[in-house]
Scaffold this active site. Sequence first.
Site, short mmCIF file in Angstrom:
data_model
loop_
_atom_site.label_atom_id
_atom_site.label_comp_id
_atom_site.label_asym_id
_atom_site.label_seq_id
_atom_site.Cartn_x
_atom_site.Cartn_y
_atom_site.Cartn_z
N HIS A 199 0.84 -1.20 0.00
CA HIS A 199 0.00 0.00 0.00
C HIS A 199 0.87 1.25 0.00
CE1 HIS A 199 -3.91 -2.03 1.53
NE2 HIS A 199 -3.83 -1.99 0.23
N GLU A 229 0.04 -1.77 14.55
CA GLU A 229 -0.90 -0.78 14.02
C GLU A 229 -2.13 -0.77 14.91
OE1 GLU A 229 -3.84 -1.16 11.48
OE2 GLU A 229 -3.80 -3.31 11.11
N HIS A 253 -4.09 -9.01 5.63
CA HIS A 253 -4.28 -7.66 5.10
C HIS A 253 -4.35 -7.59 3.57
CE1 HIS A 253 -4.56 -3.39 5.37
NE2 HIS A 253 -3.48 -3.21 4.62
N ASP A 289 0.64 4.06 1.38
CA ASP A 289 0.97 4.72 2.65
C ASP A 289 2.02 3.94 3.42
OD1 ASP A 289 -0.81 2.68 3.10
OD2 ASP A 289 -1.84 3.66 4.76
N HIS A 290 2.50 2.84 2.84
CA HIS A 290 3.60 2.11 3.46
C HIS A 290 4.83 2.04 2.57
CE1 HIS A 290 1.57 0.51 7.08
NE2 HIS A 290 0.51 0.82 6.37
#
Lengths: 969, 602
Positions: free
Chosen positions: B72, B205, B159, B74-75
């Site tokens: 992703h 997280e 995930h 954002d990672h």
Amino acid sequence: MAAHLKKRVYEEFTKVVQQQHEDLSAKKLRLTKPSKSAALHVDLCKATSPADALQYLLQFARKPVEVESVEGVVRILLEHYYKENDASVRLKIASLLGLLSKTAGFSPDCIVDDAINTLQNEKSHQVLAQLLDTLLVIGTKLTENPSVRMRLVEVACKHLTDSSHGVRNKCLQLIGCLGPVEKGAAKEVESQAARDVQKIIGDHFNDQDPRVRTAAIKAMLQLHERGLKLQQAIYSQACKLLADDYEQVRSAAVQLIWVLSQLYPESIVPIPSSNEEIRLVDDAFGKICHMVSDGSWVVRVQAAKLLGSMQQVSSHFLEQTLDKKLMSDLRRKRTAHERAKELYSSGEFSSGRKWGDDAPKEEIDTGAVNLIESGACGAFVHGLEDEMYEVRIAAVEALCMLAQSSPSFAEKCLDFLVDMFNDEIEEVRLQSIHTMRKISNNITLREDQLDTVLAVLEDSSRDIREALHELLCCTNVSTKEGIHLALVELLKNLTKYPTDRESIWKCLKFLGSRHPTLVLPLVPELLSTHPFFDTPEPDMDDPAYIAVLVLIFNAAKSCPTMPALFSDHTFRHYAYLRDSLSHLVPPLRLPGRKLVSSPVSPSIVPHEDPSQQFLHQSLERVYNLQHLDPQGIQELLEFTIRDLQRLGELQSELAGMADFTATYLQCQLLLTKALQEKLWNVAAPLYLKQNALASAAAKQILEETYKMEFMYSGVESRQVVIIHHMRLQAKALQLIVTARTTRGAEPLFGMCEKFLQEVDSFQRCFISELPHMQGSFVDKLLDLMPRLVTSKPSEVVKILQTTLRQSTFLHLPLPQQLHRATANIIEPTGESDNPLRFTSGLVVALDVDATLEHVQDPQGTVKVQVLYPDGQAQIIHPKPADFRNPGPGRHRLITQVYLSHTAWTEPCQIEVQLLLAYNSNRSKASAKMPKSTWSESLETLPQPENGIEGTIPFSKPVKVFIMPKPARR
Amino acid sequence: MPESSFLCLGAGAGQDVGRSCILVSIAGKNVMLDCGMHMGYNDDRRFPDFSYITQNGRLTDFLDCVIISHFHLDHCGALPYFSEMVGYDGPIYMTHPTKAICPILLEDYRKITVDKKGEINFFTSQMIKDCMKKVVAVHLHQTVQVDEELEIKAYYAGHVLGAAMFQIKVGCESVVYTGDYNMTPDRHLGAAWIDKCRPDLLISESTYATTIRDSKRCRERDFLKKVHETVERGGKVLIPVFALGRAQELCILLETFWERMNLKAPIYFSTGLTEKANHYYKLFITWTNQKIRKTFVQRNMFEFKHIKAFDRAFADNPGPMVVFATPGMLHAGQSLQIFKKWAGNEKNMVIMPGYCVQGTVGHKILSGQRKLEMEGRQILEVKMQVEYMSFSAHADAKGIMQLIRQAEPRNVLLVHGEAKKMEFLKQKIEQEFHVSCYMPANGETTTIFTNPSIPVDISLGLLKRETALGLLPDVRKPQLMHGTLILKDNSFRLVSPEQALKELGLTEHQLRFTCRVHIQDPRKEHETVLRVYNHLKGVLKDYSVQHLPDGSITVESILIQATAHSEDQGTKVLLVSWTYQDEELGSYLTSLLKKGLPQSTP
């Protein structure tokens, strides 16, 4: 030393010979063989290196050793054991000792001491472990000898301090298997091992090696299995083991906790970090629930499985397992299940969800939320959502067991079970449907639940659909909308999968009869009748219309006001369906209506009692046969047979009984015809036709008797006797006919001998039944037996002829329940005009789908026969996995038959048929034990004579069009 | 007691969703975990502030490695910027699927930013390629040795495809970084799993720190039922999705449902990005859930039978259909176009499978707006049904707790969540597990003290000898051992005294303790000795007590001699002598003798 050994070997050798004198025939072959032990000894002496010796031992281990020489072999092995320096060879010897002591018939008493002695100087841990294993084998063979057991346990205790885990492992195993179970015995024997075995094993719960910990728990469980009552003190120890790092330890610990919870369900244990106390079973339940979210799936499966059998647990604990408090941003949220329930109770149906519809409402106290509950909270919620389907299946099974014992829990778990209908793995779906069926008497489905259940009807898997039909058969529905919904969905299912016809009709039959009051208000709508206008008559052949009618008629059975709503054609259709689908349409009392036109009007339809009476009356009538003239006998029999056959067609419950009797009478009829007096007086060679007739009759009777014996379930030994008697008569007839047609006494001699043997075995098998057979053929025959044995074949035949004709007709007592095995091939249907094309020489798979009723042990007996146009027949044994068992007495065969043939010029039909294989041995064995049914007990005494094996076709042959094309080049 | 510290620096993650970037300093090693970007910003703020890490000096010198948990943006979004533009040449670790899919997403992101929005000073395609060359792919549960001391190990995280949790270990100190993970399995992925590795710190997280979710089955069933009903009455279903992750899950869900229910209506998937990614989904079967792994021999579940590529023209076809289209928030692109076409018919339906940002069409229709103003003052009346169906693949509060229970960490650090929610979870964690829990803000450093155990090499001979003396070793109890600790070349060794002497070139000195004990005994010396002997023999049953012919007594190696006192004949002096190895027994003996002898029995 060697010389001494050899001497012993030869001694033993001679012993073997001596025994052979006693029983010469059985052991003739062994004379030529040299003794095992001698050969081994020579081999081992020859061995120069450990590798060589190992090879010899390996070779030796491949061959079995006779009981008599075991001891000698053991001595030789022990001898070499002490001499051997190599650990691997000693290991092999140790394992061989274990193998040898397992030999059936050998009592290892004599080698106990030697085996224990070997332990003393052993340094290698592996060998030690193997030796202990051998001791375990010896110990299990000598369970009746407490002192030996004591000694072995003592030895094991001594080695418990060994530094190798393997040795400790084996020691614990040995203690578990052999440790004293009775308190008294332990006190008598003054020794170290008399100490509490439980304590010894319990000390090893904290061993440093996880394998030893596991072995300790297993040993404890073993003690429990052997009947020792475990102490409650172990419980706290076992609880600690639940947090072990190793999965096998945790898995075993879960079992131990379960065992303890079953032993001391009511004792009180404190809850740590509080003053409260709870019942042990509740505490254990909570702990096992906790393990459902363990990191290892093996443990999860184990835990989920065990939950199902904890039925003493309190109900509030039980209900917690389905509870999972939802929250969103720290506010309490209702689950989808709760919302569905609320929608339902508030009366409005789902309006389609908007975003935020499930928005959380109440605030929750942050302190009160327990994220990891100590109790049982949500265990099943987790189990049912698990990633491994093994866990899910285990959870569903556990739910089923718990729900069966607690109706309130059943009600609560319904939502979850219904959810499981949408699992991604078919097995899980199927399992949950079956589970639901099993608990269906405890529950009533809400409409929204029914909706979800019915959605599965569109599943493409036939198993799922049929399981669902089965479920609907025994479901309670709460509202009339529910019934309507079910009907609509079932009809949809019917249009999508027309092959489900039978199953859907049957389902509607039960649905109707269970909910007559709910169906009543739906009747006008379903039949589309109108108060003022006549509506067109629906098509009678439409399966959907039949389905609706089946529902209505079954509901009408217990709802007398319903027929008033029927229109004229409905009554006509009733009459038609009652006759054509009598198993689905019940008899109805239709007031104010005379349905004379119908072939079987309700007034004539006999109720169960009268029809049974009729059956017995007709039999009574037949039993008075003796007094009639031959012509009269024949006529009476013919009429009765016809009556019975018709009765069987009409009354499905009595079909088995009626057919059975009809077949019997048929046999009698054939026999009577064949024995007609005047024909037999004619000189034999002159009357060929009579001979042909008689031999054909005999053959047919034989066939029919096999059918009677093997095709019906519920046949008791009294019937078996009579069937065998009939068969004996048929054989006698055969003998007579052969005697009349063949010249010379040579072939007759053997036949007579055989026949007499059969009479003899008949007498042996049915000795207890003989008193009931006064005046029968066999009775008379046995009276004449001394004469028969000594006389010549021609005389025997003469005697037989007169006895046969003078003997009386035996009454056939009827058993309580009698069902004829039937098979119905659903697929292939035999209607297709499109030939199945395939390249010749290659194989084509033909799907066969058939229902079997009242077949016992179908896996062993049912075969598929394929008959090619050239007369070639092929018999296929379906795999055991191809049989499914949808209900008691019913089986389903779904299999593939592989066809192949050389090329044909044009398509042709082959016949597919189901056969029932039988073996006459089994019946005789079972007849010896009057209690057992004929299907079981294969392992009883071997029969001296060869059993007759054969097959009975028991389904209508279905024709399949096939076309093997020549291969293209 | 030595203490070592973890330095955890939230360069971007902290108490915030988006832009994950964490710096961990463990036993002198510096590791950067994830290198994400913030989707909400279009300026410098979208990337983490790397100058924070080293004020001057190269990043490569400072960082030992970079670990990316999943693909992703954002990672991993800032990775090319970080490695190529800021400059980092060290190793970057990620799993195989992440390595495969990550560049597709980066390229797509670059295209949108540069080609569509026309930004300059952004990383180029070549930079993405160069960056990927620095990536080292790892397998699940494979221990990768970054250098002699630093090792990392990947665990399955659910995930998305290829998402992993990483254990970072230096010596006996370890950190587990979870990335994003999911504890409940879904239609294509399994649940996160970790062994009892007992790390010093677990960085987790906490997106759903205050949520406990309902069973997935209800949601799935609702979704399927709605789609099924719409298709049955001839309507069209539009499902706007983000390209990767959830889209595949929904595809599998619909595909299996179509298969099960024998449905015939077509399902389309808008082409592009997703199609490319689907190839990788087909390849990495081992990363999927049990069902897909077990059945792929018969058929790979990602080889969709019912799902076909979408063509723009299909939108006007009559009859029912289901279309997956990007982007997920209906703010632009294909999904919006199709939406406009279908919105007018009440038979149709749009299902929003995720969260929508304020201002997008998706957000408007979800909040119930029925009339939308489109560009050009057009008013679009929405008659189609609008459904919301959340499919999220993050662990909920219960899941987070479950993972903590599985891993048994000594400290927990929460990142990737909102501060207020994290506070609640923090409190819960401390209460349930009695471990300390931290929740640093962006840029904040947390130091954690550990209590490291120091491994010492011991020679096998010594170990065997020492264990043979005592009872069975027990892990739960410390055990006393005699030996010499040698500290040499930064390593510890425990050896036997003799060996130590040999190694050091020293000669052995005997150390003997001698003690005099006075006993009042009027009898003769040898009688006293005999009494002492009998007494000791009676008390020390397990030891070998010997009476030597020269009038002395030995207990094991301890020597006892008796002499008459020079002045007082009634007092006997017992001389007890022992070597320092027998200190324990010797002092016991003296104290025993000091108590005096029992009254003699005639």
